[in-house]
Design a protein around this motif. Structure first.
Motif, PDB file in Angstrom:
ATOM      1  N   GLU A  50       6.445   8.175   1.880  1.00 49.66           N
ATOM      2  CA  GLU A  50       5.429   8.501   2.878  1.00 49.66           C
ATOM      3  C   GLU A  50       4.424   7.373   3.061  1.00 49.66           C
ATOM      4  N   GLN A  51       4.047   6.713   1.959  1.00 51.55           N
ATOM      5  CA  GLN A  51       3.058   5.639   2.048  1.00 51.55           C
ATOM      6  C   GLN A  51       3.588   4.473   2.873  1.00 51.55           C
ATOM      7  N   TYR A  52       4.845   4.147   2.705  1.00 51.61           N
ATOM      8  CA  TYR A  52       5.434   3.056   3.489  1.00 51.61           C
ATOM      9  C   TYR A  52       5.594   3.460   4.953  1.00 51.61           C
ATOM     10  N   ALA A  53       5.821   4.748   5.191  1.00 51.98           N
ATOM     11  CA  ALA A  53       5.921   5.223   6.577  1.00 51.98           C
ATOM     12  C   ALA A  53       4.576   5.133   7.290  1.00 51.98           C
ATOM     13  N   ASN A  54       3.466   5.135   6.521  1.00 49.56           N
ATOM     14  CA  ASN A  54       2.137   5.073   7.113  1.00 49.56           C
ATOM     15  C   ASN A  54       1.632   3.645   7.306  1.00 49.56           C
ATOM     16  N   LEU A  55       2.448   2.650   7.006  1.00 47.32           N
ATOM     17  CA  LEU A  55       2.012   1.253   7.121  1.00 47.32           C
ATOM     18  C   LEU A  55       1.532   0.878   8.524  1.00 47.32           C
ATOM     19  N   PRO A  56       2.121   1.428   9.613  1.00 46.45           N
ATOM     20  CA  PRO A  56       1.585   1.077  10.940  1.00 46.45           C
ATOM     21  C   PRO A  56       0.108   1.379  11.121  1.00 46.45           C
ATOM     22  N   ARG A  58      -2.159   0.373   9.313  1.00 48.72           N
ATOM     23  CA  ARG A  58      -2.856  -0.872   8.972  1.00 48.72           C
ATOM     24  C   ARG A  58      -2.230  -2.069   9.680  1.00 48.72           C
ATOM     25  N   LEU A  59      -1.635  -1.812  10.823  1.00 44.89           N
ATOM     26  CA  LEU A  59      -0.952  -2.873  11.559  1.00 44.89           C
ATOM     27  C   LEU A  59      -1.918  -3.981  11.970  1.00 44.89           C
ATOM     28  N   ALA A  60      -3.141  -3.614  12.360  1.00 39.12           N
ATOM     29  CA  ALA A  60      -4.116  -4.624  12.800  1.00 39.12           C
ATOM     30  C   ALA A  60      -4.430  -5.605  11.675  1.00 39.12           C
ATOM     31  N   ALA A  61      -4.560  -5.103  10.445  1.00 39.05           N
ATOM     32  CA  ALA A  61      -4.848  -5.989   9.312  1.00 39.05           C
ATOM     33  C   ALA A  61      -3.691  -6.948   9.064  1.00 39.05           C
ATOM     34  N   PHE A  62      -2.467  -6.437   9.108  1.00 41.79           N
ATOM     35  CA  PHE A  62      -1.302  -7.304   8.926  1.00 41.79           C
ATOM     36  C   PHE A  62      -1.196  -8.320  10.060  1.00 41.79           C
ATOM     37  N   LYS A  63      -1.481  -7.875  11.275  1.00 42.23           N
ATOM     38  CA  LYS A  63      -1.401  -8.776  12.422  1.00 42.23           C
ATOM     39  C   LYS A  63      -2.398  -9.922  12.291  1.00 42.23           C
ATOM     40  N   ASN A  64      -3.646  -9.593  11.961  1.00 43.27           N
ATOM     41  CA  ASN A  64      -4.655 -10.640  11.804  1.00 43.27           C
ATOM     42  C   ASN A  64      -4.288 -11.605  10.686  1.00 43.27           C
ATOM     43  N   THR A  65      -3.799 -11.067   9.572  1.00 47.32           N
ATOM     44  CA  THR A  65      -3.439 -11.912   8.438  1.00 47.32           C
ATOM     45  C   THR A  65      -2.275 -12.827   8.781  1.00 47.32           C
ATOM     46  N   LEU A  66      -1.230 -12.270   9.411  1.00 50.58           N
ATOM     47  CA  LEU A  66      -0.021 -13.043   9.694  1.00 50.58           C
ATOM     48  C   LEU A  66      -0.211 -14.037  10.843  1.00 50.58           C
ATOM     49  N   ASN A 233      -9.113  -7.028   3.117  1.00 48.80           N
ATOM     50  CA  ASN A 233     -10.184  -6.085   3.454  1.00 48.80           C
ATOM     51  C   ASN A 233      -9.664  -4.655   3.471  1.00 48.80           C
ATOM     52  N   ALA A 234      -8.427  -4.485   3.964  1.00 56.50           N
ATOM     53  CA  ALA A 234      -7.831  -3.147   3.964  1.00 56.50           C
ATOM     54  C   ALA A 234      -7.620  -2.639   2.546  1.00 56.50           C
ATOM     55  N   LEU A 235      -7.224  -3.512   1.633  1.00 53.58           N
ATOM     56  CA  LEU A 235      -7.007  -3.113   0.244  1.00 53.58           C
ATOM     57  C   LEU A 235      -8.314  -2.698  -0.424  1.00 53.58           C
ATOM     58  N   VAL A 236      -9.384  -3.426  -0.155  1.00 51.40           N
ATOM     59  CA  VAL A 236     -10.678  -3.050  -0.709  1.00 51.40           C
ATOM     60  C   VAL A 236     -11.079  -1.665  -0.214  1.00 51.40           C
ATOM     61  N   ASP A 237     -10.857  -1.416   1.055  1.00 52.67           N
ATOM     62  CA  ASP A 237     -11.190  -0.105   1.622  1.00 52.67           C
ATOM     63  C   ASP A 237     -10.356   1.002   0.987  1.00 52.67           C
ATOM     64  N   LEU A 238      -9.057   0.750   0.832  1.00 48.46           N
ATOM     65  CA  LEU A 238      -8.166   1.792   0.324  1.00 48.46           C
ATOM     66  C   LEU A 238      -8.402   2.085  -1.153  1.00 48.46           C
ATOM     67  N   PHE A 239      -8.664   1.068  -1.947  1.00 54.21           N
ATOM     68  CA  PHE A 239      -8.815   1.283  -3.384  1.00 54.21           C
ATOM     69  C   PHE A 239     -10.226   1.696  -3.786  1.00 54.21           C
ATOM     70  N   ALA A 250       1.147   0.582  -1.588  1.00 49.86           N
ATOM     71  CA  ALA A 250       2.220   0.306  -0.630  1.00 49.86           C
ATOM     72  C   ALA A 250       1.869  -0.874   0.258  1.00 49.86           C
ATOM     73  N   VAL A 251       0.604  -0.953   0.684  1.00 52.57           N
ATOM     74  CA  VAL A 251       0.153  -2.096   1.486  1.00 52.57           C
ATOM     75  C   VAL A 251       0.255  -3.383   0.672  1.00 52.57           C
ATOM     76  N   ALA A 252      -0.153  -3.331  -0.601  1.00 52.93           N
ATOM     77  CA  ALA A 252      -0.095  -4.517  -1.457  1.00 52.93           C
ATOM     78  C   ALA A 252       1.341  -4.968  -1.690  1.00 52.93           C
ATOM     79  N   VAL A 253       2.235  -4.033  -1.950  1.00 48.55           N
ATOM     80  CA  VAL A 253       3.645  -4.384  -2.173  1.00 48.55           C
ATOM     81  C   VAL A 253       4.244  -5.007  -0.916  1.00 48.55           C
ATOM     82  N   THR A 254       3.908  -4.452   0.231  1.00 47.25           N
ATOM     83  CA  THR A 254       4.416  -5.018   1.488  1.00 47.25           C
ATOM     84  C   THR A 254       3.893  -6.432   1.699  1.00 47.25           C
ATOM     85  N   LEU A 255       2.624  -6.648   1.409  1.00 51.80           N
ATOM     86  CA  LEU A 255       2.047  -7.991   1.544  1.00 51.80           C
ATOM     87  C   LEU A 255       2.744  -8.978   0.609  1.00 51.80           C
ATOM     88  N   ILE A 256       2.984  -8.571  -0.629  1.00 46.40           N
ATOM     89  CA  ILE A 256       3.667  -9.446  -1.591  1.00 46.40           C
ATOM     90  C   ILE A 256       5.077  -9.771  -1.112  1.00 46.40           C
TER      91      ILE A 256
END
Length: 283
Positions: A50-56, A58-66, A233-239, A250-256
């Protein structure tokens, strides 16, 4: 004691350090990524995607980073290479140490203070005010992707300069003289001799800056003003704020995973370029 046992003995401290400080924390994050958020926040053991299914979400954070991390790496490289070339090849040896110290000087000050300085420079009392004074009105620099890009290039430029400088400083100057004696123009010498031989330094600098930028938090938080935020920034908010450890993992694993894939492809490209360079030099 055999040679193999001696080798294992020498490797053991580093292996133990990596196991405790890298492998185990990453394993915990991976396990958490398949769990669920507890009602009061935190983590509840489970096995769900479910956590990986919710990744969209945080799409804006991934987009800005990438987008901004590769752009920041490229911009830092384009600025650092001429500077490193000037220091390594064109500067009098008597001045090299002083100029290298000047490159290091920004690291003597906290990145927080340096980011606040850019907050003022790009804010309403800085460059926009000067532009207003000469008749250019309505320019807004702060809290934009441009401001974040300026901040990350400024903050990480020394990390790009030094690997390129070391690569160029070790360059055999006799090769440059031989190229000139054979009639090659300065541009041809640079493209065919200097640039190919400095690729290892460029690759090292790009990897250092890119990997650190992928996890950057402070600069987007200050210069982005909550409008331009990275995955960090998304990770700080989530944790720390929403306490959704499972989704944050899940966000951290995807980033790695993205970082590992990007670095692997980049290093393969650099390896092919080095192989082509070696083939040309043999011919």
């Amino acid at each position: 004691m055999t040679q193999r046992q001696r080798n294992w003995l020498l490797v053991a401290p580093a292996a133990a350090w990596l196991l405790v400080m890298l492998v185990l924390p990453l394993s915990v994050v991976l396990v958490f990524s398949f769990g669920e958020r507890a009602p009061a926040g935190g983590y509840v053991p489970a096995f769900t995607l479910e956590q990986y299914a919710n990744l969209p979400a945080r799409l804006a954070a991934f987009k800005n980073t990438l987008i901004l991390a590769p752009l920041g790496t490229l911009a830092a490289m384009l600025i650092a290479y001429p500077l490193a070339y000037l220091l390594a090849v064109r500067t009098d040896p008597r001045w090299k140490t002083i100029l290298l110290v000047l490159v290091i000087v920004p690291f003597w000050t906290s990145i927080l203070i340096r980011s606040y300085a850019w907050l003022f420079i790009l804010g309403g009392q800085g460059i926009p005010a000067l532009l207003d004074a000469i008749g250019i009105e309505g320019v807004r620099l702060i809290y934009t992707p441009f401001a974040v890009l300026i901040g990350i290039v400024y903050g990480y430029l020394p990390l790009m300069v030094f690997p390129i400088y070391v690569s160029l400083d070790r360059l055999d100057k006799g090769l440059l003289e031989a190229s000139a004696d054979l009639g090659a123009r300065p541009l041809a010498t640079f493209l065919q001799v200097t640039l190919p031989l400095s690729i290892p330094g460029v690759a090292t600098g790009c990897m250092l800056v890119f990997i650190l930028l992928m996890g950057e938090f402070l600069i987007p938080a200050l210069l982005g003003g909550g409008k331009v935020f990275f995955v960090g920034n998304a990770l700080v908010d989530l944790f720390l704020q929403s306490r959704n450890w499972a989704f944050g993992s899940a966000v951290a694993v995807t980033l790695i995973a993205i970082m590992l894939l990007t670095v692997t492809l980049y290093m393969r490209l650099i390896g092919r370029l080095n192989a082509q360079r070696d083939d040309v030099s043999i011919m």
